[in-house]
Design a protein around this motif. Structure first.
Motif, PDB file in Angstrom:
ATOM      1  N   LEU A   6       0.821  -1.201   0.000  1.00  0.00           N
ATOM      2  CA  LEU A   6       0.000   0.000   0.000  1.00  0.00           C
ATOM      3  C   LEU A   6       0.860   1.258   0.000  1.00  0.00           C
ATOM      4  N   ASN A   7       1.919   1.255   0.796  1.00  0.00           N
ATOM      5  CA  ASN A   7       2.821   2.418   0.821  1.00  0.00           C
ATOM      6  C   ASN A   7       3.490   2.623  -0.540  1.00  0.00           C
ATOM      7  N   ALA A   8       3.874   1.520  -1.186  1.00  0.00           N
ATOM      8  CA  ALA A   8       4.486   1.620  -2.516  1.00  0.00           C
ATOM      9  C   ALA A   8       3.488   2.170  -3.530  1.00  0.00           C
ATOM     10  N   LEU A   9       2.238   1.698  -3.453  1.00  0.00           N
ATOM     11  CA  LEU A   9       1.209   2.193  -4.366  1.00  0.00           C
ATOM     12  C   LEU A   9       0.937   3.675  -4.121  1.00  0.00           C
ATOM     13  N   ALA A  10       0.875   4.067  -2.854  1.00  0.00           N
ATOM     14  CA  ALA A  10       0.620   5.473  -2.532  1.00  0.00           C
ATOM     15  C   ALA A  10       1.760   6.357  -3.033  1.00  0.00           C
ATOM     16  N   HIS A  11       2.998   5.891  -2.876  1.00  0.00           N
ATOM     17  CA  HIS A  11       4.153   6.666  -3.346  1.00  0.00           C
ATOM     18  C   HIS A  11       4.108   6.815  -4.866  1.00  0.00           C
ATOM     19  N   ALA A  12       3.809   5.709  -5.564  1.00  0.00           N
ATOM     20  CA  ALA A  12       3.736   5.769  -7.021  1.00  0.00           C
ATOM     21  C   ALA A  12       2.606   6.694  -7.466  1.00  0.00           C
ATOM     22  N   TYR A  13       1.491   6.649  -6.763  1.00  0.00           N
ATOM     23  CA  TYR A  13       0.353   7.511  -7.090  1.00  0.00           C
ATOM     24  C   TYR A  13       0.749   8.980  -6.979  1.00  0.00           C
ATOM     25  N   ASP A  14       1.505   9.317  -5.933  1.00  0.00           N
ATOM     26  CA  ASP A  14       1.838  10.717  -5.662  1.00  0.00           C
ATOM     27  C   ASP A  14       2.981  11.250  -6.523  1.00  0.00           C
ATOM     28  N   PHE A  15       3.933  10.390  -6.888  1.00  0.00           N
ATOM     29  CA  PHE A  15       5.168  10.893  -7.484  1.00  0.00           C
ATOM     30  C   PHE A  15       5.488  10.361  -8.880  1.00  0.00           C
ATOM     31  N   ASP A  16       4.899   9.272  -9.299  1.00  0.00           N
ATOM     32  CA  ASP A  16       5.227   8.699 -10.600  1.00  0.00           C
ATOM     33  C   ASP A  16       4.146   9.031 -11.620  1.00  0.00           C
ATOM     34  N   ARG A  17       4.565   9.230 -12.839  1.00  0.00           N
ATOM     35  CA  ARG A  17       3.622   9.555 -13.903  1.00  0.00           C
ATOM     36  C   ARG A  17       3.418   8.357 -14.827  1.00  0.00           C
ATOM     37  N   ASN A  18       2.299   8.410 -15.532  1.00  0.00           N
ATOM     38  CA  ASN A  18       1.999   7.416 -16.567  1.00  0.00           C
ATOM     39  C   ASN A  18       2.018   5.984 -16.035  1.00  0.00           C
ATOM     40  N   ILE A  19       1.557   5.811 -14.816  1.00  0.00           N
ATOM     41  CA  ILE A  19       1.439   4.471 -14.248  1.00  0.00           C
ATOM     42  C   ILE A  19      -0.015   4.240 -13.836  1.00  0.00           C
ATOM     43  N   ILE A  37     -10.797   1.928   1.803  1.00  0.00           N
ATOM     44  CA  ILE A  37     -11.324   3.166   1.236  1.00  0.00           C
ATOM     45  C   ILE A  37     -11.986   4.067   2.268  1.00  0.00           C
ATOM     46  N   GLU A  38     -12.416   3.499   3.407  1.00  0.00           N
ATOM     47  CA  GLU A  38     -13.034   4.326   4.442  1.00  0.00           C
ATOM     48  C   GLU A  38     -12.134   4.484   5.672  1.00  0.00           C
ATOM     49  N   ASP A  39     -10.938   3.943   5.595  1.00  0.00           N
ATOM     50  CA  ASP A  39     -10.026   3.957   6.745  1.00  0.00           C
ATOM     51  C   ASP A  39      -9.057   5.128   6.633  1.00  0.00           C
ATOM     52  N   PRO A  40      -9.175   6.139   7.491  1.00  0.00           N
ATOM     53  CA  PRO A  40      -8.276   7.299   7.418  1.00  0.00           C
ATOM     54  C   PRO A  40      -6.803   6.940   7.600  1.00  0.00           C
ATOM     55  N   ASN A  41      -6.518   5.780   8.185  1.00  0.00           N
ATOM     56  CA  ASN A  41      -5.134   5.366   8.416  1.00  0.00           C
ATOM     57  C   ASN A  41      -4.528   4.617   7.228  1.00  0.00           C
ATOM     58  N   SER A  42      -5.327   4.321   6.225  1.00  0.00           N
ATOM     59  CA  SER A  42      -4.803   3.617   5.051  1.00  0.00           C
ATOM     60  C   SER A  42      -3.965   4.560   4.200  1.00  0.00           C
ATOM     61  N   PRO A  43      -2.811   4.099   3.701  1.00  0.00           N
ATOM     62  CA  PRO A  43      -1.973   4.943   2.820  1.00  0.00           C
ATOM     63  C   PRO A  43      -2.703   5.406   1.565  1.00  0.00           C
ATOM     64  N   LEU A  44      -3.740   4.672   1.152  1.00  0.00           N
ATOM     65  CA  LEU A  44      -4.473   5.032  -0.067  1.00  0.00           C
ATOM     66  C   LEU A  44      -5.772   5.780   0.220  1.00  0.00           C
ATOM     67  N   PHE A  45      -5.997   6.114   1.483  1.00  0.00           N
ATOM     68  CA  PHE A  45      -7.235   6.809   1.829  1.00  0.00           C
ATOM     69  C   PHE A  45      -7.312   8.156   1.105  1.00  0.00           C
ATOM     70  N   GLY A  46      -8.445   8.409   0.475  1.00  0.00           N
ATOM     71  CA  GLY A  46      -8.649   9.675  -0.219  1.00  0.00           C
ATOM     72  C   GLY A  46      -8.109   9.725  -1.625  1.00  0.00           C
ATOM     73  N   ARG A  47      -7.366   8.689  -2.045  1.00  0.00           N
ATOM     74  CA  ARG A  47      -6.842   8.686  -3.411  1.00  0.00           C
ATOM     75  C   ARG A  47      -7.978   8.352  -4.385  1.00  0.00           C
ATOM     76  N   TYR A  48      -7.900   8.932  -5.565  1.00  0.00           N
ATOM     77  CA  TYR A  48      -8.914   8.658  -6.587  1.00  0.00           C
ATOM     78  C   TYR A  48      -8.760   7.236  -7.111  1.00  0.00           C
TER      79      TYR A  48
END
Length: 204
Positions: A6-19, A37-48
């Motif tokens: 999840l942390n890797a996915l969140a990092h890629a979402y925030d900083f990597d393009r075209n993925i 998706i409803e857990d505020p503590n999840s690294p992907l919380f709030g991501r589209y």
């Protein structure tokens, strides 16, 4: 391990393009257990994210789906078995796959496979409630209450509201209750105050 992913996915979402990441799985397991998706503590919380849902198949679509699947595996299955799986699992794609795989593994007759599927569905509902309890005890409790109320014949909004309020002994916010019902509909657990899998509802 899931936290690292999840942390890797969140990092890629925030900083990597075209993925683009494509994740598949049951809606409860994927959206709530893994992504959170409803857990505020999840690294992907709030991501589209964009959700692709597969609706229930018609009878003919179910038969075609099973025939193609068995053919790809080079397995000859009598048409009577395909028809029976189609009738028993009523067009729900995930359960059609579950039943076909169980049949291939020699898991017994379809009544046993159906019973195993019902138990798995109940376990998934329990898992959903446990996950919700991690960040909202009230939401988890009301989710369980709504499921119980619908299982006991609460087939309208007013009946569900009365049932939940009777259990809680207090007035319930319509918005809060509506959110619970919408979530269960989104997860394809209920529709129009009925369980999509009637056997699961009868076991609650």
């Amino acid at each position: 391990m899931s936290g690292e992913v999840l942390n890797a996915l969140a990092h890629a979402y925030d900083f990597d393009r075209n993925i683009t990441f494509i994740l598949t799985g049951s809606e409860v397991g994927l959206l709530y257990d893994f992504i959170g998706i409803e857990d505020p503590n999840s690294p992907l919380f709030g991501r589209y994210f964009h959700e692709v849902r597969i609706d229930r198949f018609t009878h003919d679509e179910s038969i075609d789906f099973l025939r193609r699947g068995f053919k790809e595996l080079n397995i000859e299955v009598p048409m009577s078995i395909i028809e029976e799986i189609t009738n028993v699992f009523d067009g729900i794609p995930g359960w059609l796959v579950y039943a076909a795989n169980a049949y291939i593994r020699g898991a017994g007759d379809l009544s046993m496979i159906r019973e195993a599927a019902i138990n798995e569905a109940l376990n998934e509902l329990e898992r959903l409630i446990r996950v919700k309890a991690n960040y909202s005890v009230v939401n988890a409790r009301r989710t369980a209450l709504v499921l119980r109320c619908i299982a006991n014949g609460g087939n309208t909004w007013s009946k569900v509201v009365k049932c939940v309020e009777d259990f809680e002994g207090a007035t319930v916010s319509p918005t809060s209750l509506s959110n619970v019902i919408r979530t269960l509909e989104r997860l394809s657990i209920i529709r129009d105050y009925e369980f999509l899998d009637q056997c699961t509802g009868r076991r609650l």
